[in-house]
Scaffold this motif. Structure first.
Motif, short mmCIF file in Angstrom:
data_model
loop_
_atom_site.label_atom_id
_atom_site.label_comp_id
_atom_site.label_asym_id
_atom_site.label_seq_id
_atom_site.Cartn_x
_atom_site.Cartn_y
_atom_site.Cartn_z
N ARG A 158 -2.00 4.66 -1.97
CA ARG A 158 -1.42 3.62 -2.82
C ARG A 158 -0.08 4.09 -3.35
O ARG A 158 0.05 5.18 -3.90
CB ARG A 158 -2.36 3.31 -3.98
CG ARG A 158 -2.02 2.01 -4.71
CD ARG A 158 -3.06 1.69 -5.75
NE ARG A 158 -3.15 0.25 -5.97
CZ ARG A 158 -4.08 -0.30 -6.75
NH1 ARG A 158 -4.98 0.45 -7.35
NH2 ARG A 158 -4.11 -1.62 -6.90
N TYR A 170 -0.47 -7.29 -11.43
CA TYR A 170 0.02 -6.08 -10.78
C TYR A 170 1.54 -6.12 -10.65
O TYR A 170 2.14 -7.20 -10.56
CB TYR A 170 -0.58 -5.95 -9.37
CG TYR A 170 -2.08 -6.04 -9.33
CD1 TYR A 170 -2.87 -4.89 -9.25
CD2 TYR A 170 -2.72 -7.28 -9.39
CE1 TYR A 170 -4.26 -4.98 -9.22
CE2 TYR A 170 -4.11 -7.38 -9.37
CZ TYR A 170 -4.87 -6.22 -9.29
OH TYR A 170 -6.24 -6.32 -9.27
N TRP A 188 -5.07 -5.79 1.64
CA TRP A 188 -4.35 -4.52 1.85
C TRP A 188 -3.13 -4.44 0.95
O TRP A 188 -2.86 -3.38 0.36
CB TRP A 188 -3.92 -4.43 3.31
CG TRP A 188 -2.87 -3.40 3.54
CD1 TRP A 188 -3.05 -2.05 3.64
CD2 TRP A 188 -1.46 -3.62 3.63
NE1 TRP A 188 -1.84 -1.41 3.80
CE2 TRP A 188 -0.84 -2.35 3.80
CE3 TRP A 188 -0.66 -4.76 3.61
CZ2 TRP A 188 0.53 -2.20 3.94
CZ3 TRP A 188 0.72 -4.61 3.75
CH2 TRP A 188 1.30 -3.34 3.90
N LEU A 195 -2.62 -5.74 -1.99
CA LEU A 195 -3.01 -5.42 -3.36
C LEU A 195 -3.47 -3.97 -3.47
O LEU A 195 -3.06 -3.24 -4.39
CB LEU A 195 -4.12 -6.37 -3.82
CG LEU A 195 -4.60 -6.22 -5.26
CD1 LEU A 195 -5.05 -7.56 -5.83
CD2 LEU A 195 -5.73 -5.20 -5.40
N ALA A 196 -4.30 -3.54 -2.53
CA ALA A 196 -4.91 -2.21 -2.63
C ALA A 196 -3.91 -1.08 -2.40
O ALA A 196 -4.08 0.01 -2.97
CB ALA A 196 -6.06 -2.10 -1.64
N CYS A 197 -2.89 -1.32 -1.59
CA CYS A 197 -1.99 -0.23 -1.21
C CYS A 197 -0.58 -0.34 -1.78
O CYS A 197 0.07 0.68 -2.00
CB CYS A 197 -1.91 -0.14 0.32
SG CYS A 197 -3.46 0.34 1.10
N ASP A 200 -8.88 -3.76 -11.76
CA ASP A 200 -8.20 -3.53 -10.49
C ASP A 200 -9.12 -3.88 -9.33
O ASP A 200 -10.16 -3.25 -9.14
CB ASP A 200 -7.78 -2.06 -10.41
CG ASP A 200 -7.02 -1.72 -9.14
OD1 ASP A 200 -6.63 -2.65 -8.41
OD2 ASP A 200 -6.82 -0.51 -8.90
N ALA A 252 -8.70 -3.33 -6.28
CA ALA A 252 -8.67 -2.36 -5.19
C ALA A 252 -10.03 -1.68 -5.00
O ALA A 252 -10.39 -1.29 -3.89
CB ALA A 252 -7.60 -1.31 -5.42
N LEU A 281 -12.16 -3.30 -2.35
CA LEU A 281 -11.55 -3.42 -1.03
C LEU A 281 -11.68 -2.10 -0.28
O LEU A 281 -11.85 -1.04 -0.90
CB LEU A 281 -10.08 -3.82 -1.16
CG LEU A 281 -9.84 -5.23 -1.70
CD1 LEU A 281 -8.42 -5.39 -2.23
CD2 LEU A 281 -10.12 -6.26 -0.61
N ARG A 323 -10.66 1.20 2.29
CA ARG A 323 -9.51 2.05 2.52
C ARG A 323 -8.90 1.63 3.85
O ARG A 323 -9.60 1.22 4.77
CB ARG A 323 -9.93 3.53 2.57
CG ARG A 323 -10.68 4.00 1.33
CD ARG A 323 -9.84 3.87 0.06
NE ARG A 323 -8.56 4.55 0.15
CZ ARG A 323 -8.40 5.85 -0.03
NH1 ARG A 323 -9.44 6.63 -0.31
NH2 ARG A 323 -7.20 6.40 0.08
#
Length: 275
Positions: free
Chosen positions: A18, A52, A125, A127-129, A138, A140, A143, A145
């Protein structure tokens, strides 16, 4: 091995790390971020799930007076037209109140869409990264990896062929002034460089958000297009209102890239109308 992976935006297990954090926000931009954090709940109240930051500000690479403020707000239900209008008002107010940013944009999405199977390797992806938590829970953590593989490449940027007709319309209808053309050059340059990078991302085996780094990675695999991508990366950061550049994008680079992308990775799964 771990140092090599980390230098390419991956963690020790080969997942995309991230990027960005609130700790990296520069001193000049902290008041802007604080204002956004205070104003977003006033707009949406309990309907907001989370918010975010993304882009250069949480990466610590923002430039005073040149960088914009990028926000993602996740609502508990699908956003309405009134919600989108409220976000435009927020963006305009922050831009007016803080001269250290050059505009901004707030993406507004529903909670269920972020976690849907269809969006898992695109919006999920993203949002998570690429997003830094600002408010709320959060997502993430719900979700997976992500690795820099062909599935991620296809679902993030495998829709360029669908976009090109709209881009041509925008170029045709835009005026000839610097003010009208400059934002289009910036937007299309960035999108094409990012698409070119994700074309080679699985072979390069890593992630970067730096446009120059993206262009260099691409050029190692497609040397005949390398200079074209390097020029686009420059324009992504320092755009100029040049209609010839836009024509080259929609008539040459874009069509070639869309065709090569489909050949290598396939086409992005269709989205519902208006999604």
């Amino acid at each position: 091995m771990a140092e090599t992976l980390l230098s390419r935006g991956l963690d020790a297990q080969g997942h995309i790390a991230r990027e960005g954090s609130l700790a990296r926000v520069g001193h000049d931009f902290r008041p802007v971020v604080a204002a956004a954090r205070n104003r977003i709940p006033d707009l949406f109240g309990s309907r907001m799930h989370s918010a975010y930051l993304y882009g250069s500000i949480p990466r610590g690479t923002a430039r005073v007076g040149r960088s914009d403020l990028d926000l993602l707000v996740v609502l508990r239900a699908e956003p309405t037209d009134a919600d989108r209008a409220a976000c435009r008002t927020l963006d305009e107010a922050l831009d007016e109140d803080f001269p250290q940013i050059d505009g901004g944009g707030t993406l507004l999405v529903g909670h269920a869409r972020v976690l849907s199977d269809l969006e898992r390797h695109d919006l999920g992806w993203f949002l998570a990264c690429l997003c830094t938590p600002l408010l709320g829970e959060d997502l993430a953590g719900q979700l997976p990896r992500y690795r820099p593989d062909s599935l991620l490449a296809r679902e993030t940027n495998g829709d360029l062929a669908l976009l090109l007709p709209r881009w041509r319309e925008r170029v045709t209808s835009a005026g000839d002034s610097e003010e009208a053309l400059r934002p289009l050059v910036r937007f299309m340059s960035r999108r094409l460089v990012r698409t070119a990078f994700t074309l080679v991302m699985p072979r390069w085996n890593g992630w970067t958000s730096d446009l120059h780094g993206m262009a260099e990675a691409f050029g190692a695999y497609y040397p005949r297009r390398a200079e074209q991508l390097r020029a686009a990366a420059v324009l992504g950061y320092e755009p100029r209102g040049d209609r010839a550049v836009l024509s080259s994008y929609v008539d040459d680079l874009g069509p070639w890239l869309a065709e090569e992308y489909a050949r290598v990775h396939g086409v992005k799964a269709p989205r519902p109308e208006g999604a």
